[in-house]
Design a protein around this motif. Structure first.
Motif, mmCIF file in Angstrom:
data_model
loop_
_atom_site.group_PDB
_atom_site.id
_atom_site.type_symbol
_atom_site.label_atom_id
_atom_site.label_comp_id
_atom_site.label_asym_id
_atom_site.label_seq_id
_atom_site.Cartn_x
_atom_site.Cartn_y
_atom_site.Cartn_z
ATOM 1 N N ILE A 127 36.914 -42.617 28.400
ATOM 2 C CA ILE A 127 36.474 -43.483 29.505
ATOM 3 C C ILE A 127 34.976 -43.351 29.747
ATOM 4 C CG2 ILE A 127 36.868 -44.150 31.900
ATOM 5 C CD1 ILE A 127 39.294 -44.481 29.995
ATOM 6 N N LYS A 128 34.520 -42.111 29.882
ATOM 7 C CA LYS A 128 33.094 -41.878 30.164
ATOM 8 C C LYS A 128 32.225 -41.995 28.913
ATOM 9 C CE LYS A 128 33.739 -40.636 34.544
ATOM 10 N NZ LYS A 128 33.174 -41.394 35.678
ATOM 11 N N GLU A 129 32.863 -41.875 27.748
ATOM 12 C CA GLU A 129 32.160 -41.919 26.461
ATOM 13 C C GLU A 129 31.069 -40.844 26.398
ATOM 14 O OE1 GLU A 129 30.820 -45.927 25.841
ATOM 15 O OE2 GLU A 129 32.833 -46.650 25.368
ATOM 16 N N SER A 130 31.417 -39.668 26.892
ATOM 17 C CA SER A 130 30.484 -38.539 26.878
ATOM 18 C C SER A 130 30.346 -37.996 25.461
ATOM 19 C CB SER A 130 30.978 -37.430 27.807
ATOM 20 O OG SER A 130 31.134 -37.906 29.124
ATOM 21 N N SER A 131 29.215 -37.358 25.185
ATOM 22 C CA SER A 131 28.996 -36.763 23.865
ATOM 23 C C SER A 131 29.865 -35.525 23.702
ATOM 24 C CB SER A 131 27.524 -36.377 23.705
ATOM 25 O OG SER A 131 27.196 -35.311 24.590
ATOM 26 N N HIS A 132 30.076 -35.121 22.465
ATOM 27 C CA HIS A 132 30.865 -33.926 22.199
ATOM 28 C C HIS A 132 30.183 -32.678 22.767
ATOM 29 C CE1 HIS A 132 33.439 -35.674 18.673
ATOM 30 N NE2 HIS A 132 33.406 -36.458 19.734
ATOM 31 N N SER A 133 28.863 -32.650 22.708
ATOM 32 C CA SER A 133 28.140 -31.485 23.234
ATOM 33 C C SER A 133 28.328 -31.382 24.749
ATOM 34 C CB SER A 133 26.651 -31.570 22.889
ATOM 35 O OG SER A 133 26.067 -32.735 23.442
ATOM 36 N N TYR A 134 28.359 -32.519 25.450
ATOM 37 C CA TYR A 134 28.600 -32.533 26.897
ATOM 38 C C TYR A 134 30.003 -32.004 27.193
ATOM 39 C CZ TYR A 134 29.016 -34.341 31.678
ATOM 40 O OH TYR A 134 29.209 -34.455 33.038
ATOM 41 N N CYS A 135 30.991 -32.468 26.414
ATOM 42 C CA CYS A 135 32.376 -32.013 26.610
ATOM 43 C C CYS A 135 32.507 -30.521 26.348
ATOM 44 C CB CYS A 135 33.320 -32.790 25.697
ATOM 45 S SG CYS A 135 33.478 -34.531 26.135
ATOM 46 N N ASN A 136 31.832 -30.043 25.321
ATOM 47 C CA ASN A 136 31.907 -28.616 25.007
ATOM 48 C C ASN A 136 31.275 -27.762 26.097
ATOM 49 O OD1 ASN A 136 33.353 -28.411 22.531
ATOM 50 N ND2 ASN A 136 31.620 -29.285 21.447
#
Length: 340
Positions: A120-129
């Protein structure tokens, strides 16, 4: 999953999971409250429940509020010596997760939150990590989840993103179009020493050692001190800057002269210079640091020295610049140029 004591009973909440449901039905004396979506057991069953689910006890058996959870994480990180920026980022990540999950801290809620960030937010993988790191840090410190539970948090693959590098002519153009002495000095020292934006902001007058021709970078990322080389041109620029601005403590003071310049201000200064020099690349202030490392590598400087200049703990981190360096490509003739 959440387990807590409430007066003379134990309450359990978890979103539907066949495996957990099977375990809970093996414990005698329990009743399911459909209106509250929780299981209720006699208080004497608490230790058995904790043991069955390999669940670490919530302090005092009471579910804390979102603000209490955030404060617990903040205090822990302060005691561990994390930087103020890391503390702020982690607490904000935890806050966003708890609001999304309605203050639930079970692993399924964590994974649903991460799915929301990605889809939904289309956040980057680094942000999720980084969000995962923050949530895990809290769950461990608050003794909410076991290591077995934490393994169930699905971590997205780390993205391999190449650093945004400017050419030497582009760096020169950015510096040349900057007429303000203070702004020019900030950009020059960032590039000259490969500094992060926060490191430029936190420089003090005493960090410039003109006798040894070094710049001392104190407590950079990872709470590490290091030194950078002070070029002759940089020293001349610093002397011109000092004569004009006469800083006393912080090398680059804010407008009130009661603290260091803000990192956002430095980023705006870079953006203005890049725009004025008509550079269309998606560059940021941090690109000066990337460019410093890449240009050193291309000029033949050993990667181990570059590692020290940048303050990296391992050459593996520094090796990313080998992927953007032109040095290894310069001797290769493109097959298109060999076609007649």
């Amino acid at each position: 999953m959440n387990i807590w004591k409430d007066k003379e009973c134990v309450k359990i909440y978890f979103q539907y999971n066949a495996e957990l449901l099977k375990i809970i039905k093996q414990i005698s004396g329990g009743k399911y409250n459909e209106s509250e979506n929780i299981w209720i057991f006699p208080i004497k069953k608490y230790d058995e429940i904790i043991s069955r689910f390999n669940y670490k006890k919530v302090e005092n058996g009471i579910i804390p509020s979102i603000n209490e959870r955030k404060e617990k994480l903040r205090e822990y990180m302060v005691r561990k010596g994390y930087s103020p920026k890391s503390i702020k980022n982690y607490v904000n990540h935890l806050n966003r997760f708890l609001i999304f999950s309605n203050n639930k801290t079970d692993i399924e809620s964590v994974n649903k939150y991460l799915l929301n960030l990605l889809e939904i937010k289309e956040s980057s993988h680094s942000y999720c990590n980084q969000a995962i790191n923050a949530i895990k840090t809290y769950l461990r410190e608050a003794n909410i989840a076991s290591e077995i539970d934490l393994i169930k948090i699905v971590r997205p693959k780390k993205e391999k993103v190449l650093p945004k590098v400017l050419s030497m002519s582009e760096v020169k153009s950015i510096i040349d179009v900057t007429e303000n002495t203070k702004h020019k000095t900030q950009l020059m020292i960032a590039y000259s020493c490969g500094l992060r934006v926060s490191e430029v902001a936190n420089l003090k007058v005493t960090d410039i050692d003109s006798k040894r021709m070094v710049v001392i970078i104190k407590q950079g990322k990872g709470r590490k001190d290091r030194i950078g080389t002070l070029s002759v041109k940089m020293l001349e620029q610093l002397r011109d800057y000092y004569k004009e601005y006469k800083p006393t403590n912080w090398l680059f003071e804010n407008q009130m002269k009661n603290g260091p310049i803000g990192t956002r201000t430095l980023q705006r200064i870079f953006n203005a210079a890049a725009k004025k020099s008509k550079i269309n690349k998606p560059a940021t202030f941090h690109s000066l640091r990337h460019s410093f490392a890449t240009h050193l590598l291309e000029s033949g400087v050993d990667i181990r020295y570059i590692q020290e200049f940048l303050g990296h703990s391992s050459t593996k981190t520094t090796e990313i610049y080998t992927h953007v360096s032109r040095k290894s490509l310069m001797g290769i003739v493109n097959p298109l140029d060999r076609l007649g």
